[in-house]
Design a protein around this motif. Structure first.
Motif, PDB file in Angstrom:
ATOM      1  N   THR A   1      28.084  55.045  -1.845  1.00 29.42           N
ATOM      2  CA  THR A   1      27.344  54.306  -0.828  1.00 29.42           C
ATOM      3  C   THR A   1      25.931  54.867  -0.737  1.00 29.42           C
ATOM      4  O   THR A   1      25.725  56.083  -0.821  1.00 29.42           O
ATOM      5  CB  THR A   1      28.013  54.394   0.563  1.00 29.42           C
ATOM      6  OG1 THR A   1      28.146  55.761   0.944  1.00 29.42           O
ATOM      7  CG2 THR A   1      29.373  53.717   0.553  1.00 29.42           C
TER       8      THR A   1
ATOM      9  N   PRO B   1      34.840  51.071   0.560  1.00 33.88           N
ATOM     10  CA  PRO B   1      34.749  52.159   1.541  1.00 33.88           C
ATOM     11  C   PRO B   1      34.783  51.639   2.973  1.00 33.88           C
ATOM     12  O   PRO B   1      34.321  50.534   3.275  1.00 33.88           O
ATOM     13  CB  PRO B   1      33.394  52.808   1.213  1.00 33.88           C
ATOM     14  CG  PRO B   1      33.132  52.453  -0.206  1.00 33.88           C
ATOM     15  CD  PRO B   1      33.715  51.097  -0.401  1.00 33.88           C
TER      16      PRO B   1
ATOM     17  N   SER C   1      39.764  48.939  -2.192  1.00 28.69           N
ATOM     18  CA  SER C   1      38.901  49.986  -2.743  1.00 28.69           C
ATOM     19  C   SER C   1      37.558  50.086  -2.033  1.00 28.69           C
ATOM     20  O   SER C   1      36.790  51.025  -2.285  1.00 28.69           O
ATOM     21  CB  SER C   1      38.654  49.715  -4.239  1.00 28.69           C
ATOM     22  OG  SER C   1      37.814  48.577  -4.411  1.00 28.69           O
TER      23      SER C   1
END
Length: 453
Positions: free
Chosen positions: A46, A154, A152
């Motif tokens: 991220t 986040p 998957s």
């Protein structure tokens, strides 16, 4: 490999002023780094703060990187980003720009930005490509972008797109700018009709800048537009396994100067079209209708009749269209219309050149008016009625037209075309390129595009 540490010196943070364009966010163009890379750094999963990549670093995607939290990712000219091939398609590496975030990948003809495979022997589908998400209108409620395995993602990352209910949203949404960019060996399918592409745009608005973008040897579509109003110029689709240009869920943008070509040495498992356009997957007449506005497009299949492809353009499931001044050659079918007469008659198809290998399917079916077009069928030399200069030499193609050919002399029509004047530039020629002539430097692929893979 090192994991990216956001405070390290090689990662330049954008200007603190967080304004909504590249220059104001600290974009500082640089030349391509000529020597060996100073380091190889893996991007984080991220990116939540404004970030600029250093072109002297080789950047690696190892899984999906999400730009979120309103952050902007800046990828300067000459930067190279390589994506690792994962063991399964549902974990494929990709770069996803979520709603409210932006990507500025701005190269130039001498120093394009390159997104490609990290494999020693790269192949189609090694990674999942680039995904831009926004809040421009769809003809449905907000949707989750396809091709991503939801478990998957986040925690806290939003991979929806759209502006709310059907027809709502910001038509001028901006997901950033992509200019002089190559996207190579992308496309990853979780299942049938659940794939990532080369460049996927979900609910992307007209404030976004897309021009001079090549998608090469992808495993699914080259360019796919799920709703939205984003416009694009100078697009190059090289040997996509499925469609070159795919429109869905109420896309209503404008495209000028776009070319696609197939590689006869490849095996196409998905039976590709040049264009595939749907109002939605069920054929419902939801509004706003999918209605791409296209001028000066060149869609190229084979020189001679070969199995493994479908239509140069396929408008189906209540899709509208306005297609002008374009060239479609080298497919079994030319233009296939698969909708109701009411829908088709609201569309416009004028001043194009269409070839098909099958004489009965140059237009299939003819249910709408066609103005000042040329429709031909031959089993060989699909280029006979255009004539493009050297379209089938993939090591060094030339998609410009020959002086005196039909594409050069029979005229064009921009009258009443949505986006003209304004987005569209009037031309005297049909197709994506002007005439080959002494001193003519209008081959807009020169310098930055790549053919011979």
């Amino acid at each position: 490999m090192k994991r990216l540490i956001l405070s390290m010196a090689v990662l330049a943070l954008a200007a603190a002023a967080c304004k909504k364009n590249g220059a104001e966010k600290g974009f500082d163009p640089r030349s391509t780094f000529a020597g060996p890379y100073a380091d190889t750094i893996t991007l984080p999963l991220t990116i939540t703060t404004d970030t600029e990549l250093d072109p002297s670093i080789l950047w690696v995607l190892d899984g999906k990187t999400y730009v979120t939290n309103g952050a902007t990712l800046i990828v300067p000219e000459g930067t190279r980003v390589e994506a690792k091939k994962k063991s399964t398609n549902d974990s494929a590496s990709a770069l996803i720009i979520t709603r409210g975030s932006q990507l500025f990948a701005v190269g130039n003809a001498q120093n394009p930005v390159v997104f490609t495979s990290h494999e020693a022997n790269p192949a189609s589908g090694d990674w999942g490509g680039i995904v831009l998400l926004g809040n421009a209108p769809l003809n449905r409620a907000d949707a989750t972008i396809e091709g991503i395995n939801l478990p998957s993602v986040p925690a806290g990352v939003d991979i929806n797109y759209g502006g709310g209910a059907a027809g709502q949203g910001d038509v001028n949404h901006k997901a950033g700018e992509l200019q002089f960019v190559r996207i190579e060996y992308a496309g990853a399918a979780i299942a049938t009709d659940n794939e990532l592409n080369g460049l996927t745009c979900g609910g992307v608005g007209a404030g976004t800048v897309l021009d001079h973008i090549e998608v090469a040897y992808g495993n699914d579509d080259a360019f796919e537009f799920f709703g939205g109003t984003v416009n694009a110029k100078y697009l190059f689709a090289l040997a996509p396994d499925d469609d070159a240009f795919d429109f869905d869920f109420g896309y209503r943008g404008h495209i000028q100067y776009a070319v696609s070509v197939l590689d006869p040495n490849e095996t196409y498992s998905a039976n590709p079209n040049g264009i595939e356009s749907d109002n939605n997957g069920t054929g419902a007449a939801d509004q706003p209708y999918t209605n791409p506005y296209i001028s000066n497009m060149t869609v190229i299949g084979w020189s001679n009749a070969i199995s493994g492809t479908l239509s140069a353009a396929h408008f189906r499931r209540h899709s509208l269209y306005d297609v002008r001044n374009s060239v479609f050659i080298g497919f079994p079918r030319g233009i296939r219309l698969e909708s109701t007469p009411t829908i088709n008659h609201a569309s416009h198809f004028s001043h194009n050149i269409v070839h098909a290998f099958n004489a009965s399917q140059v237009l299939d079916p003819v249910t709408a008016p066609f103005g000042a077009g040329i429709f031909t069928s031959t089993a060989s030399n699909s280029n006979a009625d255009v004539v493009l200069n050297n379209p089938f030499n993939l090591s060094s193609p030339d998609f410009r037209i020959v002086a005196g050919s039909n594409a050069a002399t029979l005229g064009t029509d921009f009258t009443g075309l949505d986006g003209y004047p304004g987005f569209f530039t009037a031309t005297s020629y049909r197709g994506a390129f002007d005439v080959v002539a002494a001193g003519n430097t209008n081959n807009w692929l020169a310098g930055w595009a790549k053919y011979d893979y």
